[in-house]
Every structure is written in C-alpha cells, then in structure tokens.
Design an enzyme around this catalytic site. Structure first.
Site, PDB file in Angstrom:
ATOM      1  N   ARG A  37       0.928  -1.035  -0.067  1.00  0.00           N
ATOM      2  CA  ARG A  37      -0.060  -0.153  -0.019  1.00  0.00           C
ATOM      3  C   ARG A  37       0.800   1.338  -0.013  1.00  0.00           C
ATOM      4  O   ARG A  37       0.377   2.498   0.027  1.00  0.00           O
ATOM      5  CB  ARG A  37      -1.128   0.018   1.203  1.00  0.00           C
ATOM      6  N   HIS A  67       4.860  -9.964  -6.467  1.00  0.00           N
ATOM      7  CA  HIS A  67       3.669  -8.942  -6.655  1.00  0.00           C
ATOM      8  C   HIS A  67       4.323  -7.541  -6.369  1.00  0.00           C
ATOM      9  O   HIS A  67       4.690  -7.318  -5.346  1.00  0.00           O
ATOM     10  CB  HIS A  67       2.526  -9.485  -5.741  1.00  0.00           C
ATOM     11  N   TYR A  70       0.356  -2.287  -4.940  1.00  0.00           N
ATOM     12  CA  TYR A  70      -0.996  -1.722  -5.746  1.00  0.00           C
ATOM     13  C   TYR A  70      -0.971  -0.685  -5.859  1.00  0.00           C
ATOM     14  O   TYR A  70      -1.609   0.072  -6.657  1.00  0.00           O
ATOM     15  CB  TYR A  70      -2.130  -2.035  -4.494  1.00  0.00           C
ATOM     16  N   HIS A 107      -0.611  -5.393 -11.411  1.00  0.00           N
ATOM     17  CA  HIS A 107      -1.614  -4.794 -12.053  1.00  0.00           C
ATOM     18  C   HIS A 107      -1.459  -3.694 -13.324  1.00  0.00           C
ATOM     19  O   HIS A 107      -0.845  -2.744 -12.822  1.00  0.00           O
ATOM     20  CB  HIS A 107      -2.576  -4.181 -10.842  1.00  0.00           C
ATOM     21  N   GLU A 142      -1.598  -9.058 -14.941  1.00  0.00           N
ATOM     22  CA  GLU A 142      -2.809  -9.548 -14.299  1.00  0.00           C
ATOM     23  C   GLU A 142      -4.186  -9.219 -14.939  1.00  0.00           C
ATOM     24  O   GLU A 142      -4.232  -8.148 -15.110  1.00  0.00           O
ATOM     25  CB  GLU A 142      -2.737  -9.333 -12.970  1.00  0.00           C
ATOM     26  N   ASP A 176      -6.488 -14.161 -13.016  1.00  0.00           N
ATOM     27  CA  ASP A 176      -6.809 -14.432 -11.369  1.00  0.00           C
ATOM     28  C   ASP A 176      -8.635 -14.498 -11.675  1.00  0.00           C
ATOM     29  O   ASP A 176      -9.295 -13.919 -12.404  1.00  0.00           O
ATOM     30  CB  ASP A 176      -6.876 -12.764 -11.028  1.00  0.00           C
ATOM     31  N   HIS A 179     -11.168 -12.063 -10.751  1.00  0.00           N
ATOM     32  CA  HIS A 179     -11.274 -10.824 -11.455  1.00  0.00           C
ATOM     33  C   HIS A 179     -11.747 -11.163 -12.917  1.00  0.00           C
ATOM     34  O   HIS A 179     -12.760 -10.510 -13.144  1.00  0.00           O
ATOM     35  CB  HIS A 179      -9.597 -10.478 -11.824  1.00  0.00           C
ATOM     36  N   HIS A 211      -4.016 -16.749 -10.269  1.00  0.00           N
ATOM     37  CA  HIS A 211      -4.524 -16.485  -8.687  1.00  0.00           C
ATOM     38  C   HIS A 211      -5.781 -16.979  -8.402  1.00  0.00           C
ATOM     39  O   HIS A 211      -6.623 -16.681  -9.269  1.00  0.00           O
ATOM     40  CB  HIS A 211      -4.734 -14.990  -8.764  1.00  0.00           C
ATOM     41  N   ASP A 224     -14.432  -6.933  -7.772  1.00  0.00           N
ATOM     42  CA  ASP A 224     -13.328  -7.115  -7.496  1.00  0.00           C
ATOM     43  C   ASP A 224     -13.498  -7.436  -6.076  1.00  0.00           C
ATOM     44  O   ASP A 224     -12.608  -6.864  -5.169  1.00  0.00           O
ATOM     45  CB  ASP A 224     -12.071  -6.376  -7.626  1.00  0.00           C
ATOM     46  N   HIS A 226     -12.740 -10.636  -3.324  1.00  0.00           N
ATOM     47  CA  HIS A 226     -12.317 -11.968  -3.366  1.00  0.00           C
ATOM     48  C   HIS A 226     -13.019 -12.716  -1.999  1.00  0.00           C
ATOM     49  O   HIS A 226     -13.546 -11.957  -1.170  1.00  0.00           O
ATOM     50  CB  HIS A 226     -10.762 -12.025  -2.917  1.00  0.00           C
ATOM     51  N   GLU A 256      -5.294 -15.813  -2.971  1.00  0.00           N
ATOM     52  CA  GLU A 256      -5.315 -14.567  -2.340  1.00  0.00           C
ATOM     53  C   GLU A 256      -6.701 -14.428  -1.555  1.00  0.00           C
ATOM     54  O   GLU A 256      -7.260 -13.158  -1.617  1.00  0.00           O
ATOM     55  CB  GLU A 256      -5.134 -13.531  -3.436  1.00  0.00           C
TER      56      GLU A 256
END
Length: 276
Positions: A37, A67, A70, A107, A142, A176, A179, A211, A224, A226, A256
């Site tokens: 983040r 990864h 974000y 992403h 992704e 994903d 997604h 994912h 989105d 999960h 995830e």
C-alpha cells in the site's frame, strides 16, 4: 501434485518465506516486493537470498510469484505517479535477480479518465523502458475485474499492451479467477470457451500463473471482492474443473483469499483433493 501456495509476508526475508511455505504444505508462494500500500522496500541481504535458493532447490525449486505494490500505476493522469511506477518497477526487476528465473506480477493500472488507449500506450512505454534483454524474470500482466477505469478488464486490452512491448518474450499473463469472473468471463459454466477465447486473443503459452480466488459477486459485476474457496459465487465444483483443466493444471496457483495461515493450509489441501 497441484503446484499451489498463498501470499506470504516478506518481512523476515527469503529464507523465512521458504520455511513458511513448507509449513503451509505449499509448493510455491507469492510475496510483495515492498509495502503493497506504499512503496518502501526492505533491504535484501544477499546471504539470506542465497540460503533461500539452496533450500528451495532441495524442496523442488518451483517457480515463485512476486507481486508489485498496488500503488504502482503506470497510466495515471499524474506524472509523479507514473514516475513512481517507472522507478519502482525498474528497482523491483533488479531485486528479482536475487531469486532468478521467477515471475513478477503487476496490475496494469487505471487510466483515471484519459482513456484506455492512452493508458495502454503508457503501460507499454514503462515496460519498454524497464525490461532488459539480460533479465531472468518473466513479467506478468494480471487480468483485472474492470472496476472504475482499470485496464486489463478484457483479453483484448492485455493483448494490446503485449503488442506494444518490444521485449515481449519477457512477458506473460497471470489469470485471476475472481477478476475474470467479475469482468464477465463465465468460468463456472463456460470454462473451455473462456480459455479458447484467451488462446485466440493472447495465446495459452502466455499464461504463466493463476491467482485462485472465489468471488463475493456475480459474474460481470466488475467489483473485485475475493472470497474463500467454495464460499463465493464461483463455487467448489467450478474450482475442481479449474484445477483439473489440462490448460491450467500444471501452472502455479496462488491463493489470495481472505484467510489466515490455518485457512490457507486447509485451502491448499482442499484444492489438491479436487485436483485428484
């Protein structure tokens, strides 16, 4: 055996991540290269990376999936955000060489109003500035759910990025499940057709990782959110077909889901039982 793992905290270093993966019964894992983040990155200790490489080689030497944070957005409408993305991306690719031959997933970004075409151009521009012929890392775009102005909501958008990348052999795709479902691809009732569409537009040889996540929302919701495996709108039967599908079953699967270590260990066991 299904090659599966979850996200693992990188706070204690590579060797600790490898041991944690073993504890969960995982044969692969994912980790954030830096604060997901934010942007700060933990200093890499070469001796720690070396111990991990030796340990992981003895454990089976399966590919791992890093990864990007974000906060990385190569197609923002703000230059300072795009600059952060370029600098972070280049730095992460250098850091990935401490564990050569693995995957770096990101992403694609959100165009924030100036249009998908311009966003695609900017993403490809960043990739062309950062990818190196000598790198051992494969970079994965992704698939995205399509919320807001996200790019990567369709196979065609991902293909448009790949077509503009000069060193495209260094590129692949991470699919994903949450997604693509939220983006409108019906992997519950039409998994074969979805993968055929992927093959026609991008090519299944580009698909490098999955994912594996359930979704809280219906197909095409573009939200989105999960869910744990079997507790969402995709469901256990569909996940059985996914992990057994000949076009997917040999890929690394990364959980995830909103879970803890005990929950991920159980999901790993569950998905392996579905794989047969």
């Amino acid at each position: 055996m299904l090659n599966i793992g979850s996200h693992i905290s990188s706070a204690k270093g590579y060797e600790a991540m490898g041991k944690q993966a073993q504890k969960l019964g995982a044969s692969t894992f994912a980790f954030f290269t830096r604060n997901p983040r934010g942007g700060s990155a933990k200093e890499i200790r070469p001796e720690d990376a070396a111990r991990f490489r030796e340990m992981w080689k003895e454990y089976g030497d399966r590919v791992i999936v890093a990864h990007a944070p974000y906060t990385l957005n190569a197609c923002s409408d703000k230059e300072e955000v795009r600059r952060f993305a370029r600098e972070t991306f280049a730095s992460d690719l250098e850091r990935m060489e401490y564990t050569p031959g693995n995957y770096y997933n990101f992403h694609p970004g959100s165009h924030v109003g100036h249009g998908a075409e311009e966003g695609i151009r900017q993403i490809a521009q960043m990739l062309n500035g950062c990818l190196k012929e000598e790198q051992s890392t494969t970079v994965l775009l992704e698939t995205m759910a399509g919320k807001g102005s996200e790019i990567g909501r369709s196979f065609e958008e991902l293909r448009a990025i790949l077509d503009r990348v000069e060193l495209s052999a260094k590129m692949g795709i991470c699919l994903d499940t949450c997604h693509v479902w939220d983006a409108g691809y019906d992997i519950v009732n039409r998994l074969d057709e979805v993968l055929e569409a992927f093959d026609a537009v991008i090519g299944l040889e580009r698909l490098k990782a999955v994912h594996i996540n359930d979704s809280m929302n219906p197909c095409g919701s573009r939200k989105d959110r999960h869910a744990r495996i079997g507790e969402g709108t995709i469901g256990l039967e569909a996940f059985g077909r996914i992990v057994r599908h000949p076009g997917l079953r040999d890929l690394p699967f990364i959980l995830e889901t909103p879970n803890d270590d005990a929950g991920w260990a159980e999901e790993i066991r569950l998905l392996r039982s579905l794989a047969g």
